[in-house]
Enzyme design. Structure first.
Site, short mmCIF file in Angstrom:
data_model
loop_
_atom_site.label_atom_id
_atom_site.label_comp_id
_atom_site.label_asym_id
_atom_site.label_seq_id
_atom_site.Cartn_x
_atom_site.Cartn_y
_atom_site.Cartn_z
N ASP A 157 19.04 12.88 21.24
CA ASP A 157 17.91 13.79 21.28
C ASP A 157 16.65 13.07 21.77
OD1 ASP A 157 16.01 15.71 20.74
OD2 ASP A 157 15.99 15.31 18.57
N ASP B 101 13.37 17.35 26.79
CA ASP B 101 13.98 17.22 25.47
C ASP B 101 15.45 17.64 25.49
OD1 ASP B 101 14.64 17.08 22.83
OD2 ASP B 101 13.30 18.68 22.17
#
Ligand SMILES: *[C@@H]1O[C@H](CO)[C@@H](O)[C@H](O)[C@H]1NC(C)=O
Ligand SMILES: *[C@@H]1O[C@H](CO)[C@@H](O)[C@H](O)[C@H]1NC(C)=O
Ligand SMILES: *[C@@H]1O[C@H](CO)[C@@H](O)[C@H](O)[C@H]1NC(C)=O
Length: 384
Positions: free
Chosen positions: A89, A274
């Site tokens: 992530d 992201d």
């Protein structure tokens, strides 16, 4: 930053959907949402367990895409290595793995009693998500990412995953490996990738994702990957266009604009890339405007929209630096059982971090992104 992809459209949805009303910014001003997942079967679980770090090529981690909802891959912790699946992530910067095994839980867990390199720390680790905490305590051990060992790393053993909501219990990832910068790490340690960079094992302190669309058990040749130490020319065309980071922490760059048919849709000038967010996300009012421009319709009680799969909807142009990154309807819808989800959702990220746009997996499938820690920059090229 976790974002639920509401795969439950309209009537099918029911009580299992996350409630947008539960969303709250965390201590760092960012909203974290759970990823939605489909129920996990044993067969599915078994097909995952071959994903040991040991079977990956040095530097390459194979990531599974489960119906476009989430990308996760193996990491190992301890000696001998205990392998778990994590979401890599870029919107966070801690490594955490669960340590409590529940009967019937599909999740793999870390057991420090079985590791010869474990050292206790005990400082509390706690992240507040909209739906509750993810908490536990710090411990020290070796972790291995893509074949590279990082010794004596302080990471979190999580014994409470409530904050990820009910989706976690049926989800396919066990933990999260934050790929952001140390500035956003909880606990003051270097972020996992910074710690790896510090060991000087990598040719370049760079990583890149290839996010495919197929789910790997069905189409292994279309596996997605996270490349450590460089980027994979097999998965992009032409040269990278580099953009300097405007702030370390998240992978943040200047956004030149967002347009539909030449009309400006936002005044926000910050964007982050992201991998832990499924969709494109931005200020709710801007998203509403864009949804109207492409003919998408709001799903009641959810921040997401549906769109006619066969609509002749206009392109969405993302302006970064001197370039325009175009998303056509093919790129910005996600089909689910004959219905199409408009792959953009509203998120309020309060100042000072926000407001900002989040270029999630939807963007990263179309454009290959190189995350360059050495040069504080992101490289963009069309994905192939
Ligand atoms: C636990 O880890 C934190 C963060 O690295 C460090 O500041 C602290 O001193 C450690 N505590 C112990 C008891 O090792
Ligand atoms: C998790 O670990 C912390 C720190 O050891 C402890 O205080 C807490 O009670 C534990 N929570 C659960 C649910 O076991
Ligand atoms: C949309 O187009 C596809 C072919 O591209 C077709 O199979 C499908 O029936 C169409 N759906 C609708 C709702 O028109």
């Amino acid at each position: 930053m976790k974002l639920s992809l509401a795969l439950c459209v309209s009537a099918v949805c029911g009580a299992s959907a996350f409630s947008p009303a539960d969303m709250k910014p965390g201590p760092d001003g960012l909203v974290r949402l759970p990823l939605a997942k489909d129920p996990l079967t044993m067969a599915r679980l078994k097909s995952q367990s071959r994903n040991g770090v040991s079977v990956s090529q040095q530097g390459t981690i194979v990531i599974d895409d489960y119906e476009n909802a989430q990308y996760y891959g193996p990491i190992s912790v301890g000696t001998p290595p205990q392998t778990l699946n994590v979401i890599y992530d870029t919107g966070s910067a801690n490594l955490w793995v669960p340590n409590i095994h529940h009967l019937l839980s599909p999740h793999k867990t870390y057991n420090h009693d079985k590791s010869s390199t474990y050292k206790p720390n005990g400082t509390i680790f706690d992240i507040e998500y909209g739906s509750g905490p993810v908490s536990g305590f710090f411990s020290e051990d070796t972790f291995n990412m893509g074949g590279y060992d990082v010794k004596d790393y302080t990471f979190a053993e999580v014994n409470n995953t409530k904050g990820l909501g009910p989706a976690y219990s049926i989800g396919k990832f066990d933990g999260i490996c934050g790929m952001g910068w140390s500035q956003i790490t909880q606990g003051g340690e270097p972020s996992p990738f910074q710690a790896l960079a510090n060991t000087k094992q990598l040719p370049k302190n760079v990583f890149a994702f290839y996010l495919g669309t197929a789910s790997s058990p069905v189409a292994p040749e279309a596996n997605s990957e996270l490349v450590i130490g460089g980027s994979d020319p097999n998965h992009y065309t032409g040269e990278f266009t580099y953009e300097p980071l405007t702030k370390d922490g998240y992978w943040q760059i200047a956004l030149g604009g967002l347009e539909v048919g030449g009309a400006s849709m936002t005044t926000v000038t910050k964007a982050i890339v992201d991998s832990g967010t499924s969709l494109l996300a931005g200020p709710p009012d801007d998203v509403k405007k864009i949804a109207e421009a492409v003919g998408a319709k709001k799903i009641p009680f959810l921040p997401e929209y549906t769109i006619d799969c066969n609509a002749s909807a206009p392109d969405i142009d993302v302006k970064i630096g001197a370039n325009t990154y175009t998303l056509t309807i093919k790129d910005y819808v996600i089909e689910d059982a004959g219905e199409c989800i408009f792959a953009m959702t509203g998120i309020d990220v309060p100042a000072p971090a926000g407001p900002l746009w989040i270029l999630g997996d939807v963007f990263m499938r179309k454009y290959y992104v190189e995350f360059d820690l050495d040069n504080n920059r992101l490289g963009f090229a069309p994905s192939k």
